[in-house]
Design an enzyme around this catalytic site. Structure first.
Site, PDB file in Angstrom:
ATOM      1  N   GLU A  54       0.820  -1.208   0.000  1.00 30.69           N
ATOM      2  CA  GLU A  54       0.000   0.000   0.000  1.00 30.69           C
ATOM      3  C   GLU A  54       0.856   1.261   0.000  1.00 30.69           C
ATOM      4  O   GLU A  54       0.538   2.251  -0.675  1.00 30.69           O
ATOM      5  CB  GLU A  54      -0.927   0.016   1.225  1.00 30.69           C
ATOM      6  N   CYS A  79      -2.564  -3.952   7.115  1.00 33.98           N
ATOM      7  CA  CYS A  79      -2.153  -4.185   8.506  1.00 33.98           C
ATOM      8  C   CYS A  79      -2.570  -3.012   9.383  1.00 33.98           C
ATOM      9  O   CYS A  79      -2.638  -1.866   8.947  1.00 33.98           O
ATOM     10  CB  CYS A  79      -0.648  -4.421   8.589  1.00 33.98           C
ATOM     11  N   CYS A  88      -0.521   0.120   7.622  1.00 37.16           N
ATOM     12  CA  CYS A  88      -0.909   0.559   6.279  1.00 37.16           C
ATOM     13  C   CYS A  88      -2.327   1.122   6.257  1.00 37.16           C
ATOM     14  O   CYS A  88      -2.627   2.015   5.460  1.00 37.16           O
ATOM     15  CB  CYS A  88      -0.798  -0.603   5.302  1.00 37.16           C
ATOM     16  N   ALA A 158      13.571 -37.026  -6.132  1.00 35.24           N
ATOM     17  CA  ALA A 158      13.744 -37.536  -7.489  1.00 35.24           C
ATOM     18  C   ALA A 158      13.877 -39.048  -7.402  1.00 35.24           C
ATOM     19  O   ALA A 158      14.527 -39.577  -6.501  1.00 35.24           O
ATOM     20  CB  ALA A 158      14.983 -36.922  -8.135  1.00 35.24           C
ATOM     21  N   ARG A 211      22.585 -21.989  -6.215  1.00 35.57           N
ATOM     22  CA  ARG A 211      23.676 -21.629  -7.136  1.00 35.57           C
ATOM     23  C   ARG A 211      23.264 -21.706  -8.609  1.00 35.57           C
ATOM     24  O   ARG A 211      23.915 -21.094  -9.449  1.00 35.57           O
ATOM     25  CB  ARG A 211      24.892 -22.518  -6.888  1.00 35.57           C
TER      26      ARG A 211
END
Length: 345
Positions: A54, A79, A88, A158, A211
């Protein structure tokens, strides 16, 4: 037919998604300011501790005199408390905003309807529940954390075409293709923490970082009941915050934190409670089989990704966990891998 409110809220949800991997333990939030059918300001929560959606959206409005005549779309209830930033909802009210459309109410006990109540008290028009399901899906980690009092748990493994996760004696086997490996690093960047068991840490010696993708590396978590893991492992290279859950007592080191658990209490329950206390919204669990099966059997998981190589087989080894209670919601081909997505019923 798509309504104007849905159209602008969908834009706010798109903006919110841009904060993925950077806002935890806060939710992802987007905000759009509309005047006379035109977007005059928009913003999203970009970084934990930084301005909320906001604030950024209001700041983007060049002519602030238009705000009292504008409709503001925000994906989560504004909030109403002081945290890293001021409330906000106070900013919206002081800016003259009197027309607000909200996707979801905030499950955080510090907010939980107070923001909406403040808007009503300021004689604002408030509409709640536009694209509610999409908002719940966007912030499923945040909602799970506050409603179930534990992190959102994402399982990932996996397996070969014939259902093995590793070779004999936990021998590491390259199963996934390059495309799948890069996707896994993207997933890591979107979760707050990543966890493995003792055998995975010992035999695979994983780095558990991002990475192969641009993004923040998650907090690393390892279970080492008897502190048997050697210090030369990548997990203990101090490059990323690492939490070790153990039955032994040990002093913390630089970026490595030891949490002593009670042997007579369920280990997973203790870990979940500690992670909740640390404000960790989500955990990606990457193995091994014992840890994954323990979470599956305890129904202590929310989603699972299985990368099944469609051609690679091995004669013997460690069998992959059995997915017996999850609901298959999607599947797609990634090179040599079949990606299967499950939700916990």
């Amino acid at each position: 037919m798509t309504t104007a409110d849905e159209l602008y809220m969908r834009r706010a949800l798109e903006l919110a998604q841009l904060g993925a991997g950077y806002t935890s333990p806060n939710p992802m939030v987007g905000c759009v300011v509309v005047h006379d059918g035109k977007i005059i300001g928009e913003g999203w929560h970009k970084q934990y501790g930084g301005p909320h959606a906001e604030v950024n959206a209001i700041a983007a409005v060049e002519d602030k005199s238009l705000l009292p005549k504008s409709r503001v779309y925000v994906t989560l209830e504004p909030c109403s408390h002081f945290g890293k930033t001021p409330p906000c909802v106070d900013l919206l009210i002081s800016s003259g905003v009197r027309d607000v459309v909200i996707c979801n109410t905030d499950p955080n006990p510090l907010v939980a309807g107070r923001g909406i109540r403040k808007l009503f008290e300021a004689d604002a028009q408030v509409k709640v529940g536009v694209l509610e399901y999409e908002g719940l899906e966007l912030n499923k980690r945040f909602f799970t954390f506050h409603e179930k009092k534990r992190p959102f748990i994402l399982l990932k493994w996996a397996e070969t075409a014939n259902g093995f996760i590793a070779g004999p004696n936990c021998e590491q086997v390259q199963i996934s293709g390059k495309l799948a490996q890069q996707l896994v690093h993207k997933w890591r960047s979107e979760e707050q923490a990543i966890m493995v068991g003792t055998r995975t840490a010992l035999y695979d010696n994983p780095r558990l970082n991002t990475r192969h993708w641009s993004g923040q590396s998650p907090t690393r978590i390892v279970i080492d009941r008897n502190l048997q893991l050697p210090e030369h492992l990548h997990l203990f290279d101090k490059s990323t915050a690492t939490i070790v859950y153990t039955y032994k007592s040990r002093e913390d080191q630089q970026n490595v934190y030891f949490v002593q658990l009670q042997q007579h209490e369920p280990i997973l329950d203790q870990i979940m409670q500690d992670l909740y206390n640390r404000n960790i919204l989500s955990v990606m669990v990457e193995g091994g089989t014992i840890l994954l099966e323990s979470l599956l059997q305890a129904s202590l998981w929310d989603e699972a990704f299985i990368l099944k190589n469609t051609y690679k087989t091995i004669a013997e080894g460690i069998k992959a966990p059995a997915m017996v209670k999850g609901q298959l919601t999607a599947s797609q081909t990634l090179g040599t891998d079949l990606l299967l997505h499950y939700r916990n019923n």
